[in-house]
Scaffold this motif. Structure first.
Motif, PDB file in Angstrom:
ATOM      1  N   HIS A  72       0.802  -1.226   0.000  1.00  0.00           N
ATOM      2  CA  HIS A  72       0.000   0.000   0.000  1.00  0.00           C
ATOM      3  C   HIS A  72       0.840   1.283   0.000  1.00  0.00           C
ATOM      4  O   HIS A  72       0.418   2.291  -0.532  1.00  0.00           O
ATOM      5  N   ASP A  73       2.029   1.221   0.571  1.00  0.00           N
ATOM      6  CA  ASP A  73       2.834   2.442   0.706  1.00  0.00           C
ATOM      7  C   ASP A  73       4.021   2.510  -0.257  1.00  0.00           C
ATOM      8  O   ASP A  73       4.896   3.365  -0.068  1.00  0.00           O
ATOM      9  N   LYS A  76       5.581   5.751  -1.470  1.00  0.00           N
ATOM     10  CA  LYS A  76       6.423   6.631  -0.645  1.00  0.00           C
ATOM     11  C   LYS A  76       7.834   6.749  -1.212  1.00  0.00           C
ATOM     12  O   LYS A  76       8.579   7.651  -0.834  1.00  0.00           O
ATOM     13  N   HIS A 101       1.054   9.984  -2.027  1.00  0.00           N
ATOM     14  CA  HIS A 101       1.683   8.656  -2.069  1.00  0.00           C
ATOM     15  C   HIS A 101       0.725   7.522  -2.446  1.00  0.00           C
ATOM     16  O   HIS A 101       1.144   6.582  -3.124  1.00  0.00           O
ATOM     17  N   HIS A 125      -6.440   3.730   0.201  1.00  0.00           N
ATOM     18  CA  HIS A 125      -6.256   3.318   1.597  1.00  0.00           C
ATOM     19  C   HIS A 125      -6.231   4.484   2.582  1.00  0.00           C
ATOM     20  O   HIS A 125      -6.230   4.267   3.794  1.00  0.00           O
ATOM     21  N   HIS A 126      -6.250   5.735   2.080  1.00  0.00           N
ATOM     22  CA  HIS A 126      -6.348   6.883   2.994  1.00  0.00           C
ATOM     23  C   HIS A 126      -7.671   7.623   2.865  1.00  0.00           C
ATOM     24  O   HIS A 126      -7.804   8.766   3.328  1.00  0.00           O
ATOM     25  N   ASP A 154      -3.717  -0.100   8.909  1.00  0.00           N
ATOM     26  CA  ASP A 154      -2.681   0.925   8.769  1.00  0.00           C
ATOM     27  C   ASP A 154      -2.728   1.883   9.961  1.00  0.00           C
ATOM     28  O   ASP A 154      -1.700   2.188  10.584  1.00  0.00           O
TER      29      ASP A 154
HETATM   30 FE   LIG Z   1      -0.227   5.227   3.384  1.00  0.00          FE
END
Ligand SMILES: [Fe+2]
Length: 228
Positions: A72-73, A76, A101, A125-126, A154
């Motif tokens: 998911h990240d 970044k 991101h 996801h955010h 998360d």
């Molecule tokens: Fe994230």
């Protein structure tokens, strides 16, 4: 040892998906992330899979969740480290860079040919249940189910982890926050499920302490694998 077989008891382990996929070998993109984000991603995968199972996901859908939670990240890698690790208040430009991101994650995975459901889950996801999240401000059930699960996992891991700008919360305080924000930040049904799940059986096998040395994490994974 056959990684493709597991006992019914081990199927309940949050590491089940890990055992079957060996993510570092399968997803070398993970190595582009800094160590803390990599460990965070692994913990989020374990927690998300546990929530997903409790929510009735299984088979390929659970595997999709596991992949999306792990990756998911990855976006970044496109955020400058100075911004990512900055303590204190971010200015609007820095905040905007961080908030891109999930879009970067989705673009990277899409260009790598990942399943569109993984790409969508990662992109959102955010998002927040009340529509005040990012990048698209989706609300309620318009947010993909897998994203709502990853958001919970998360946030729980972020709250219980030390950050340069704040100390980690205790587990019960973090669960209290999740309970408090059911319906605004989190899907209320999933939040209630998560809190109940945690009450019933702690997330054993997941080293929730973010400072657990990498070798200990790998040891924990090996123990679970050797039990196959
Ligand atoms: Fe994230």
């Amino acid at each position: 040892m056959n990684l493709q077989t597991s006992t019914p008891e081990l199927d309940q382990s949050p590491w089940g998906a890990w055992r079957q996929s060996d993510p570092f070998r399968r997803y070398p993109v993970m190595w582009l992330l800094d160590g803390n984000t990599r460990l965070h991603s692994i913990r989020v995968m374990g927690i998300a899979v546990r929530i997903g199972r409790a929510a009735g996901l299984e088979g390929p859908r659970l595997e999709t969740l596991s992949t999306a939670a792990l990756l998911h990240d990855v976006g970044k890698v496109k955020v400058p480290e100075g911004v990512l690790l900055k303590g204190g208040v971010l200015n609007d430009h820095e905040k905007a860079m961080i908030q891109r991101h999930p879009v970067h994650s989705a673009e990277i995975l899409s260009s790598e040919g990942f399943d569109p459901e993984v790409v969508e889950a990662v992109r959102h996801h955010h998002e927040r249940f009340d529509g005040r999240g990012y990048p698209d401000g989706l609300s309620g059930n318009r947010i993909p189910l897998l994203s709502r699960i990853i958001a919970l996992a998360d946030s729980f891991d972020a709250m219980t982890s030390h950050r340069p700008y704040r100390r980690a919360m205790g587990v019960s305080q973090a669960l209290g926050e999740i309970w408090h924000h059911r319906g605004d930040q989190f899907d209320p049904m999933l939040a209630e499920l998560f809190v109940a799940l945690f009450d019933e059986r702690p997330l054993e096998g997941i080293p929730c302490d973010p400072h657990v040395p990498h070798r200990d994490l790998m040891h924990s994974v090996r123990v679970h694998r050797e039990a196959c």
